[in-house]
Write an enzyme that holds these catalytic residues in place. Structure first.
Site, PDB file in Angstrom:
ATOM      1  N   ARG A  98       0.815  -1.211   0.000  1.00  0.00           N
ATOM      2  CA  ARG A  98       0.000   0.000   0.000  1.00  0.00           C
ATOM      3  C   ARG A  98       0.850   1.262   0.000  1.00  0.00           C
ATOM      4  O   ARG A  98       0.540   2.242  -0.692  1.00  0.00           O
ATOM      5  CB  ARG A  98      -0.960  -0.017   1.198  1.00  0.00           C
ATOM      6  N   LYS A 122       1.541  25.033  -3.513  1.00  0.00           N
ATOM      7  CA  LYS A 122       0.287  24.411  -3.066  1.00  0.00           C
ATOM      8  C   LYS A 122       0.449  22.893  -3.116  1.00  0.00           C
ATOM      9  O   LYS A 122      -0.113  22.202  -3.965  1.00  0.00           O
ATOM     10  CB  LYS A 122      -0.871  24.883  -3.941  1.00  0.00           C
ATOM     11  N   LYS A 125       4.226  39.775  -2.978  1.00  0.00           N
ATOM     12  CA  LYS A 125       2.819  39.648  -3.340  1.00  0.00           C
ATOM     13  C   LYS A 125       2.036  40.868  -2.829  1.00  0.00           C
ATOM     14  O   LYS A 125       2.611  41.760  -2.191  1.00  0.00           O
ATOM     15  CB  LYS A 125       2.270  38.338  -2.783  1.00  0.00           C
ATOM     16  N   GLU A 180       4.485  40.351  -7.815  1.00  0.00           N
ATOM     17  CA  GLU A 180       3.136  40.087  -8.301  1.00  0.00           C
ATOM     18  C   GLU A 180       2.429  41.410  -8.561  1.00  0.00           C
ATOM     19  O   GLU A 180       2.444  42.316  -7.721  1.00  0.00           O
ATOM     20  CB  GLU A 180       2.352  39.279  -7.263  1.00  0.00           C
ATOM     21  N   ASP A 211      -1.118  38.487 -12.257  1.00  0.00           N
ATOM     22  CA  ASP A 211      -2.140  37.756 -11.506  1.00  0.00           C
ATOM     23  C   ASP A 211      -3.524  37.919 -12.120  1.00  0.00           C
ATOM     24  O   ASP A 211      -4.046  39.037 -12.222  1.00  0.00           O
ATOM     25  CB  ASP A 211      -2.149  38.242 -10.056  1.00  0.00           C
TER      26      ASP A 211
END
Length: 287
Positions: free
Chosen positions: A104, A139, A171, A201, A222
């Site tokens: 597994r 992510k 950002k 960004e 963005d």
């Protein structure tokens, strides 16, 4: 596609040892212990049940050999290989209990990473013939980032920054907290060493114009539609790398690539890739 370099042994060992400890606990595979003789030998095949791209074969091999160093593991399809339903991935032979104890964990890693590699290949194929490159994001599954970014490379994509420590990405929240875009860039420029890249960004073409007046390496555009991305490419005129991000899927990615951007970052590669369906089938006899 170029096969990526192998994962470091320490990375493989840490991931697989933790997964085996989670699965086997304090008592081991009590089903196999209860039903299979200690000396029983087995031969098994790992094969795909759907088309895809393989990634994680070294983790599968380590899982089996961690429980039986004498296991014979023969690779039939390596990382980065395209496969079809029924394609054999590996042949495993040795102690039956060890094979079932590691099954597994081996299939979980193979399925998860191959799913990422497969989805990445779909995106790479979708923009074939353009100058754009598909890249991943942060992510990722906590604790599995190195493995998932490796899978992206197996699929023909490239990696964005690994973490918060290896590149500066300014950002919108950094810009607000710093008191403006130019202020944030200048502060970053004074602290970044010569080996650290700086990306900014932006949400608008006006921010892009402001950003490229500074010494930076890349601009993340963005959530801009293709028409605005084309304007951004014309404004930047090759002075910085341009990365498109947001609203990217297999339906939209081709149009985004055709605007002339250099990079297209896709969070879905690692946060939404379906697992590639793989199975292990075996036969055994008492020794």
């Amino acid at each position: 596609m170029t096969t990526p370099g192998p994962l470091p042994h320490q990375t493989i060992a840490q991931a697989v040892d933790a997964a085996l400890a989670e699965d086997l606990g304090l008592l081991g595979d009590i089903t196999s212990i209860a039903t299979i003789a200690p000396s029983a030998q087995a031969a098994a095949w790992i094969a795909t049940r759907q088309p895809g791209v393989i990634s994680g074969i070294s983790l599968a091999e380590y899982a089996f050999r961690a429980l039986d160093p004498e296991i014979d593991f023969r690779i039939e399809a390596d990382d980065g290989d395209s496969v079809f339903p029924g394609t054999p991935i590996a042949q495993v032979s040795g102690n039956a209990r060890a094979i079932l104890g590691a099954e597994r964990v081996a299939l979980n890693y193979l399925g998860r990473l191959s799913g990422i590699a497969t989805l990445t290949r779909d995106y790479v194929d979708a923009i074939e013939g353009t100058s754009a490159t598909i890249v991943d994001t942060r992510k990722t599954t906590p604790g599995l980032r190195a493995l998932e970014k490796f899978a992206v490379r197996c699929g023909g994509g490239q990696n964005h920054r690994f973490g918060l420590f290896d590149a500066i990405l300014i950002k919108d929240n950094h810009i607000v907290a710093a008191g403006g875009l130019s202020a944030a860039i200048e502060r970053a420029r004074t602290t970044a060493g010569h080996m650290v890249k700086i990306e900014v960004e932006v949400d608008t073409l006006q921010q892009l114009r402001e950003a490229i007046t500074h010494r930076i390496d890349a601009v993340l555009l963005d959530n801009m539609p293709p028409a605005i991305l084309r304007e951004a490419v014309a404004i930047a005129c090759g002075r910085v790398l341009l990365e498109a991000s947001g609203g990217v899927n297999l339906t939209t990615v081709r149009a985004i690539a055709e605007t002339g951007v250099d990079l297209i970052s896709v969070g879905a590669l690692t946060h939404s890739a379906p697992v590639l369906d793989l199975g292990l089938d075996m036969g055994y006899s008492d020794a």
